[in-house]
Design an enzyme around this catalytic site. Structure first.
Site, mmCIF file in Angstrom:
data_model
loop_
_atom_site.group_PDB
_atom_site.id
_atom_site.type_symbol
_atom_site.label_atom_id
_atom_site.label_comp_id
_atom_site.label_asym_id
_atom_site.label_seq_id
_atom_site.Cartn_x
_atom_site.Cartn_y
_atom_site.Cartn_z
ATOM 1 N N GLY A 1 -4.330 0.682 4.578
ATOM 2 C CA GLY A 1 -3.550 1.339 3.530
ATOM 3 C C GLY A 1 -2.669 0.441 2.692
ATOM 4 O O GLY A 1 -2.963 -0.735 2.462
ATOM 5 N N HIS B 1 -13.596 35.199 -18.961
ATOM 6 C CA HIS B 1 -12.474 35.563 -19.822
ATOM 7 C C HIS B 1 -11.618 36.614 -19.117
ATOM 8 O O HIS B 1 -12.168 37.548 -18.546
ATOM 9 C CB HIS B 1 -12.997 36.142 -21.139
HETATM 10 P P1 FAD Z 1 -2.943 5.040 4.372
HETATM 11 O O1 FAD Z 1 -2.910 6.483 4.147
HETATM 12 O O2 FAD Z 1 -1.779 4.232 3.983
HETATM 13 O O3 FAD Z 1 -3.241 4.859 5.929
HETATM 14 C C1 FAD Z 1 -3.241 3.640 6.574
HETATM 15 C C2 FAD Z 1 -2.782 3.852 7.993
HETATM 16 O O4 FAD Z 1 -3.018 2.660 8.729
HETATM 17 C C3 FAD Z 1 -1.289 4.132 8.133
HETATM 18 O O5 FAD Z 1 -1.065 5.343 8.808
HETATM 19 C C4 FAD Z 1 -0.753 2.942 8.930
HETATM 20 O O6 FAD Z 1 0.265 3.308 9.848
HETATM 21 C C5 FAD Z 1 -1.983 2.472 9.663
HETATM 22 N N1 FAD Z 1 -1.965 1.061 10.014
HETATM 23 C C6 FAD Z 1 -1.665 -0.001 9.224
HETATM 24 N N2 FAD Z 1 -1.808 -1.153 9.895
HETATM 25 C C7 FAD Z 1 -2.201 -0.813 11.146
HETATM 26 C C8 FAD Z 1 -2.515 -1.559 12.299
HETATM 27 N N3 FAD Z 1 -2.484 -2.898 12.317
HETATM 28 N N4 FAD Z 1 -2.887 -0.888 13.424
HETATM 29 C C9 FAD Z 1 -2.939 0.478 13.429
HETATM 30 N N5 FAD Z 1 -2.658 1.223 12.368
HETATM 31 C C10 FAD Z 1 -2.305 0.594 11.233
HETATM 32 N N6 FAD Z 1 -3.135 10.261 -3.482
HETATM 33 C C11 FAD Z 1 -3.816 11.323 -3.959
HETATM 34 O O7 FAD Z 1 -5.041 11.262 -4.083
HETATM 35 N N7 FAD Z 1 -3.153 12.477 -4.312
HETATM 36 C C12 FAD Z 1 -1.815 12.593 -4.205
HETATM 37 O O8 FAD Z 1 -1.266 13.643 -4.535
HETATM 38 C C13 FAD Z 1 -1.084 11.493 -3.715
HETATM 39 N N8 FAD Z 1 0.255 11.579 -3.588
HETATM 40 C C14 FAD Z 1 0.947 10.511 -3.101
HETATM 41 C C15 FAD Z 1 2.326 10.599 -3.021
HETATM 42 C C16 FAD Z 1 3.065 9.546 -2.556
HETATM 43 C C17 FAD Z 1 4.555 9.670 -2.455
HETATM 44 C C18 FAD Z 1 2.395 8.354 -2.132
HETATM 45 C C19 FAD Z 1 3.174 7.202 -1.591
HETATM 46 C C20 FAD Z 1 1.025 8.250 -2.217
HETATM 47 C C21 FAD Z 1 0.283 9.324 -2.711
HETATM 48 N N9 FAD Z 1 -1.101 9.260 -2.837
HETATM 49 C C22 FAD Z 1 -1.796 10.326 -3.350
HETATM 50 C C23 FAD Z 1 -1.876 8.064 -2.435
HETATM 51 C C24 FAD Z 1 -2.494 8.264 -1.041
HETATM 52 O O9 FAD Z 1 -1.466 8.540 -0.125
HETATM 53 C C25 FAD Z 1 -3.260 7.022 -0.616
HETATM 54 O O10 FAD Z 1 -4.204 6.678 -1.593
HETATM 55 C C26 FAD Z 1 -3.983 7.245 0.707
HETATM 56 O O11 FAD Z 1 -3.075 7.585 1.715
HETATM 57 C C27 FAD Z 1 -4.775 6.006 1.092
HETATM 58 O O12 FAD Z 1 -5.378 6.181 2.339
HETATM 59 P P2 FAD Z 1 -5.637 4.943 3.303
HETATM 60 O O13 FAD Z 1 -6.273 5.532 4.507
HETATM 61 O O14 FAD Z 1 -6.327 3.880 2.580
HETATM 62 O O15 FAD Z 1 -4.203 4.368 3.668
#
Ligand code: FAD
Ligand code: NAI
Length: 471
Positions: free
Chosen positions: A148, A450
């Site tokens: 993430g 509509h």
């Molecule tokens: P993340 O959701 O960040 O997940 C990564 C996970 O990996 C985390 O839980 C972290 O703890 C874990 N992690 C990291 N390193 C390690 C490690 N070494 N070992 C174990 N675990 C680890 N997107 C939308 O599409 N719609 C929205 O309305 C929207 N609203 C948002 C609002 C806010 C305030 C924010 C900040 C973001 C928003 N986003 C939205 C973006 C969305 O949250 C991200 O695009 C999405 O969460 C990405 O998913 P991901 O799995 O790549 O990463």
């Protein structure tokens, strides 16, 4: 440390990218483990992002509407009070329900959930520092990195998540700040700025560029949106940069000046929200142990099959290329598993919608006018205002418009941009149209019920190749 166990797939990170990939892998009969260090599944999106922010956006909108938008509808309301504690509790209920739901789905699909922080201890080996103490080492034929992103800090301002907050602090403030300054007029700034503005804060957004909305928002839509948000009480300082901040006193003082240079000015705030973008998060992963590199923006480098230079290690979601969106992460989670299992997978990066959940919502898919101009593509535009849509009129919500951009020669839809009521739901039709390579005439000749807001969508399409009927 216990003996290493062999998995078909190990996923580091239980956010949207990671948990979706884990479920998909479970469905495909793979022996899969998902490692998450937060103590809850769902990542940024479910815990501190999409879900809690949308809960606050929905309920703050209801509060604001009851306060300011009932009389003309023939509803006289009495004493309206904000119960912020309960609003936060409602948010937490939504978050808890959804994160537990993912845990249930893991069980249902036989995904092993390992609570702890994972790091590469070898090319096929991940060692987990377990939340409950101790270590566990796993061996994987395949490993996905789905760790993430995190908020980009503002140099010189220390984030304490109380006075100087990222979105994480902004979804959990204990009282309504009198004055809030938002650094960055992108999606987070406008969504969270809206929440606190509706609840009573005086919100000023400082944006470096000349327009709000962040990357991708069409300039005309951005301008319209700014006017609407200004009417709701938000203030904007565009083309303005923050020079420095000081949070040592009671509140926070920010020194700002025009981006082009000029006289500096001081802004006082009770709370400053730093919302200048997010950056990939790969700290503590032990990338150096296996020689994996990141680019100058911190993104893990991959090919079109999500493979790093070690082909059994793939990367999905916010920590690699592309828009940082939950639904993009989700598509990649599925596609990456398909590449492993079947040798093919597919994500159409031209058809990923963006939605800003302000009121009204802003939504778009495909390209905007500026992008097409830059590429030298000849295009035509058709638009339709909600003020001419019958349903918007009955709802007394007539602000905004739908805008189509289509290829000048072939009429193929290149982009759709909406600001208006329910834009976030309406854009799904646009995504499908682009996915199927539709022309604006295909949409314009399709019957839309509509009276619905979706008729504005159809009429904007009609305006692109001919004329709208009602405008
Ligand atoms: P993340 O959701 O960040 O997940 C990564 C996970 O990996 C985390 O839980 C972290 O703890 C874990 N992690 C990291 N390193 C390690 C490690 N070494 N070992 C174990 N675990 C680890 N997107 C939308 O599409 N719609 C929205 O309305 C929207 N609203 C948002 C609002 C806010 C305030 C924010 C900040 C973001 C928003 N986003 C939205 C973006 C969305 O949250 C991200 O695009 C999405 O969460 C990405 O998913 P991901 O799995 O790549 O990463
Ligand atoms: P953003 O990239 O959307 O906007 C950041 C804004 O800050 C830009 O307009 C930029 O010009 C401005 N900026 C950058 N540096 C600045 C500076 N020094 N001073 C003033 N302005 C500055 O980033 P944001 O809002 O932080 O959101 C991060 C990501 O989270 C987004 O890219 C988005 O993908 C995701 N997100 C998505 C949501 C959704 O889909 N509804 C909601 C919230 C976040």
């Amino acid at each position: 440390a216990t003996e290493a166990s062999e998995h078909d797939l190990i996923i580091i990170g239980g956010g949207v990218a990671g948990y979706v990939a884990a479920i998909k892998a479970g469905q495909e009969g793979m022996k899969v483990a998902c490692i998450e260090k937060r103590g809850a599944l769902g990542g940024t999106c479910l815990n501190v992002g999409c879900i809690p922010s949308k809960s606050l956006l929905n309920n703050s909108h209801m509060y604001h509407q009851i306060l300011h938008d009932t009389k003309k509808r023939g509803i006289d309301v009495g004493d309206v009070k904000l119960n912020l504690k309960q609003m936060m509790a409602a948010k937490n209920t939504s978050v808890d329900g959804l994160t537990k739901g993912v845990e249930f789905l893991f069980k249902k699909n036989k995904v092993e959930y390992i609570k702890g922080a994972g790091a590469f201890s070898g090319e096929h080996e991940v060692t987990v520092n377990l939340i409950d103490g101790g270590e566990q080492t796993l061996r994987g034929k395949n490993i996905f990195v789905a760790t993430g992103s995190e908020a980009t800090p503002f140099p010189g301002l220390t984030i304490d998540e109380k006075k100087v907050v990222t979105s994480t602090g902004a979804i959990a403030l204990e009282s309504v700040p009198k004055k809030m300054v938002v650094i960055g007029g992108g999606i987070i700034g406008l969504e969270m700025g809206s929440v606190w503005s509706r609840l009573g804060s005086e919100v000023t957004v400082v944006e470096f560029l000349g327009q709000i909305g962040g990357p991708g928002m069409d300039a005309e839509i951005s301008k319209t949106t700014k006017k609407i948000l200004e009417k709701q009480g938000m203030k904007f300082k565009l083309g303005t940069k923050v020079l420095k901040g000081d949070s040592s006193g009671d509140g926070v003082k920010l020194e700002v000046e025009a981006a082009k240079g000029g006289k500096a000015e001081t802004l006082d705030a009770d709370v400053v929200l730093v919302a200048i973008g997010r950056r990939p998060y790969t700290a503590g992963l032990g990338l150096e142990n296996i020689g994996l590199d990141v680019d100058n923006k911190g993104r893990l480098i991959i090919d079109e099959q999500y493979r790093t230079k070690l082909p059994h290690i793939r990367v999905i979601g916010d920590c690699t290329f592309g828009p940082m969106l939950a639904h993009k992460a989700e598509e990649e989670g599925v596609a990456a598993v398909e590449f492993v299992k079947k040798g093919y997978g597919h994500v159409n990066y031209n058809a990923i919608p963006s939605v800003m959940y302000t009121h009204p919502e802003v939504a778009w898919v495909g390209q905007n006018e500026a992008e097409l101009k830059e590429q030298g593509v000849k295009y035509k535009v058709g638009s339709f205002p909600f003020s001419a849509n019958s349903r918007a009129k009955t709802n007394l919500e007539t602000e905004g418009m739908v805008k189509f951009v289509a290829d000048a020669e072939t009429d193929r839809i290149l982009g759709i941009h909406i600001v208006g009521p329910n834009a976030g739901e309406m854009i799904a039709e646009g995504v499908l149209a682009i996915e199927y390579g539709a022309s604006s005439e295909d949409v314009g000749r399709t019957s839309h019920a509509h009276p619905t807001l979706a008729e504005a969508f159809k009429e904007a399409a009609m305006a692109t190749y001919g004329k709208a009927i009602h405008y």
